[in-house]
Design a protein around this motif. Structure first.
Motif, mmCIF file in Angstrom:
data_model
loop_
_atom_site.group_PDB
_atom_site.id
_atom_site.type_symbol
_atom_site.label_atom_id
_atom_site.label_comp_id
_atom_site.label_asym_id
_atom_site.label_seq_id
_atom_site.Cartn_x
_atom_site.Cartn_y
_atom_site.Cartn_z
ATOM 1 N N LYS A 231 0.822 -0.374 10.268
ATOM 2 C CA LYS A 231 1.126 -0.632 11.682
ATOM 3 C C LYS A 231 0.511 0.447 12.555
ATOM 4 O O LYS A 231 -0.023 0.165 13.641
ATOM 5 C CB LYS A 231 2.638 -0.689 11.886
ATOM 6 C CG LYS A 231 3.048 -1.143 13.269
ATOM 7 C CD LYS A 231 4.560 -1.369 13.353
ATOM 8 C CE LYS A 231 4.953 -1.916 14.715
ATOM 9 N NZ LYS A 231 6.418 -2.173 14.792
ATOM 10 N N ASN A 232 0.550 1.688 12.094
ATOM 11 C CA ASN A 232 -0.009 2.815 12.845
ATOM 12 C C ASN A 232 -1.505 2.638 13.089
ATOM 13 O O ASN A 232 -2.009 2.936 14.173
ATOM 14 C CB ASN A 232 0.238 4.122 12.075
ATOM 15 C CG ASN A 232 -0.391 5.323 12.740
ATOM 16 O OD1 ASN A 232 -0.220 5.557 13.927
ATOM 17 N ND2 ASN A 232 -1.136 6.094 11.971
ATOM 18 N N TYR A 233 -2.221 2.118 12.093
ATOM 19 C CA TYR A 233 -3.668 1.938 12.214
ATOM 20 C C TYR A 233 -4.055 0.539 12.712
ATOM 21 O O TYR A 233 -5.245 0.247 12.844
ATOM 22 C CB TYR A 233 -4.338 2.206 10.869
ATOM 23 C CG TYR A 233 -4.314 3.660 10.469
ATOM 24 C CD1 TYR A 233 -5.088 4.604 11.136
ATOM 25 C CD2 TYR A 233 -3.497 4.098 9.428
ATOM 26 C CE1 TYR A 233 -5.061 5.948 10.767
ATOM 27 C CE2 TYR A 233 -3.467 5.429 9.053
ATOM 28 C CZ TYR A 233 -4.241 6.354 9.730
ATOM 29 O OH TYR A 233 -4.217 7.675 9.369
ATOM 30 N N GLY A 234 -3.071 -0.294 12.991
ATOM 31 C CA GLY A 234 -3.345 -1.624 13.524
ATOM 32 C C GLY A 234 -3.977 -2.578 12.524
ATOM 33 O O GLY A 234 -4.782 -3.434 12.908
ATOM 34 N N ILE A 235 -3.615 -2.431 11.251
ATOM 35 C CA ILE A 235 -4.207 -3.282 10.214
ATOM 36 C C ILE A 235 -3.107 -3.935 9.363
ATOM 37 O O ILE A 235 -3.249 -4.081 8.146
ATOM 38 C CB ILE A 235 -5.175 -2.497 9.309
ATOM 39 C CG1 ILE A 235 -4.479 -1.258 8.723
ATOM 40 C CG2 ILE A 235 -6.426 -2.095 10.080
ATOM 41 C CD1 ILE A 235 -5.271 -0.604 7.599
ATOM 42 N N GLU A 236 -2.023 -4.354 10.002
ATOM 43 C CA GLU A 236 -0.926 -4.981 9.266
ATOM 44 C C GLU A 236 -1.388 -6.226 8.511
ATOM 45 O O GLU A 236 -1.008 -6.442 7.356
ATOM 46 C CB GLU A 236 0.206 -5.345 10.230
ATOM 47 C CG GLU A 236 0.961 -4.159 10.781
ATOM 48 C CD GLU A 236 2.012 -4.581 11.775
ATOM 49 O OE1 GLU A 236 3.166 -4.784 11.360
ATOM 50 O OE2 GLU A 236 1.673 -4.731 12.975
ATOM 51 N N ALA A 237 -2.180 -7.047 9.171
ATOM 52 C CA ALA A 237 -2.624 -8.286 8.530
ATOM 53 C C ALA A 237 -3.508 -7.986 7.323
ATOM 54 O O ALA A 237 -3.294 -8.521 6.226
ATOM 55 C CB ALA A 237 -3.388 -9.153 9.534
ATOM 56 N N GLN A 238 -4.508 -7.118 7.520
ATOM 57 C CA GLN A 238 -5.442 -6.807 6.428
ATOM 58 C C GLN A 238 -4.715 -6.189 5.230
ATOM 59 O O GLN A 238 -4.937 -6.594 4.072
ATOM 60 C CB GLN A 238 -6.527 -5.847 6.921
ATOM 61 C CG GLN A 238 -7.408 -6.412 8.023
ATOM 62 C CD GLN A 238 -6.931 -6.068 9.421
ATOM 63 O OE1 GLN A 238 -5.733 -6.139 9.709
ATOM 64 N NE2 GLN A 238 -7.860 -5.703 10.297
#
Length: 249
Positions: A231-238
């Motif tokens: 979540k911090n790096y904005g890659i929850e989906a990946q």
């Protein structure tokens, strides 16, 4: 028993053993099949000759259709009577852009290319299903995630059709490379489709982000909360897609 009769019986036994030990169908799926955008393209292209030598026409790759690269590397074969072509034709009859042919690289393997652009019209529904079925969040995701999800839905439909309508007894294996190809994997496993699945990540998305931003990455590795970091790096989906792919394959 005469030597001639014994020899004939031995030959029949060998024929039966060869038939029952026939290789499975092997699909290899990647975002970079016939799509030269990164290192995985080179990895897959370089291994094709060995794969064709070992698996023959039981080997087939699946990738996204992009007109520019397909125009150079793809030979479309609509009139082929193979089960691979028939499965593609079945989806085209339903309005989906799925093409069968040969990849014009050394070995000329069978290849399926799917044009996912029309499928983007229902990507919001597909993202909702990704959350509802797998609890993978796509909130504020980058555009590549949308395209990957649209691509994966068509891959899933092709493999389902191939197995349910065209292959009844022969085993099928699907090898997925990276999160960009593997939304189909987690759906196939959820639906209990009769297919063996393999997942390869050459470097996880979360690992890349953390290692690229933290100096003492390995010392802190055991303390990381993967969901919090994703979540911090904005890659929850990946991160969610690759994590479930690794767990479910």
């Amino acid at each position: 028993m005469s030597i001639g009769k014994l020899k004939r019986e031995q030959e029949e036994t060998i024929k039966i053993e060869r038939k029952t030990s026939a290789k499975p169908i092997l699909f290899e799926i990647a975002w970079e099949v016939c799509n030269q955008v990164g290192g995985i393209y080179t990895v897959i292209r370089s291994k094709v000759p060995a794969m064709v030598e070992e698996w023959g026409d039981n080997y087939c790759l699946i990738g996204p259709y992009f007109a520019q690269t397909a125009g150079i590397e793809f030979e479309r074969l609509d009139n082929d009577d193979s089960i691979f072509s028939k499965a593609a034709q079945g989806l085209r009859d339903k309005g989906m852009e799925v093409y069968y042919g040969r990849w014009l690289v050394t070995g000329k393997p069978r290849i399926i290319l799917v044009d996912f652009n029309a499928n983007l019209a229902k990507v919001d529904m597909l993202k909702f299903e990704l959350w509802e079925r797998h609890k993978i969040s796509t909130i504020n995701c980058e555009d590549l995630v949308n395209r990957v999800i649209a691509f994966g839905d068509l891959v899933k439909q092709y493999l389902q059709s191939f197995i349910e309508d065209h292959i009844k007894k022969q085993e099928v294996i699907a090898h997925f490379h990276e999160w960009m190809a593997s939304t189909a994997l987690i759906d196939l496993r959820k639906d209990k489709v009769n297919i063996g699945t393999v997942f390869t990540t050459h470097a996880t998305m979360l690992g890349r982000y953390i290692a690229g931003n933290v100096n003492d990455f390995y010392e802190k590795l055991h303390r990381y909360d993967w969901e919090k970091e994703a979540k911090n790096y904005g890659i929850e989906a990946q991160a969610g897609i690759e994590r479930q792919s690794a767990q479910l394959c």
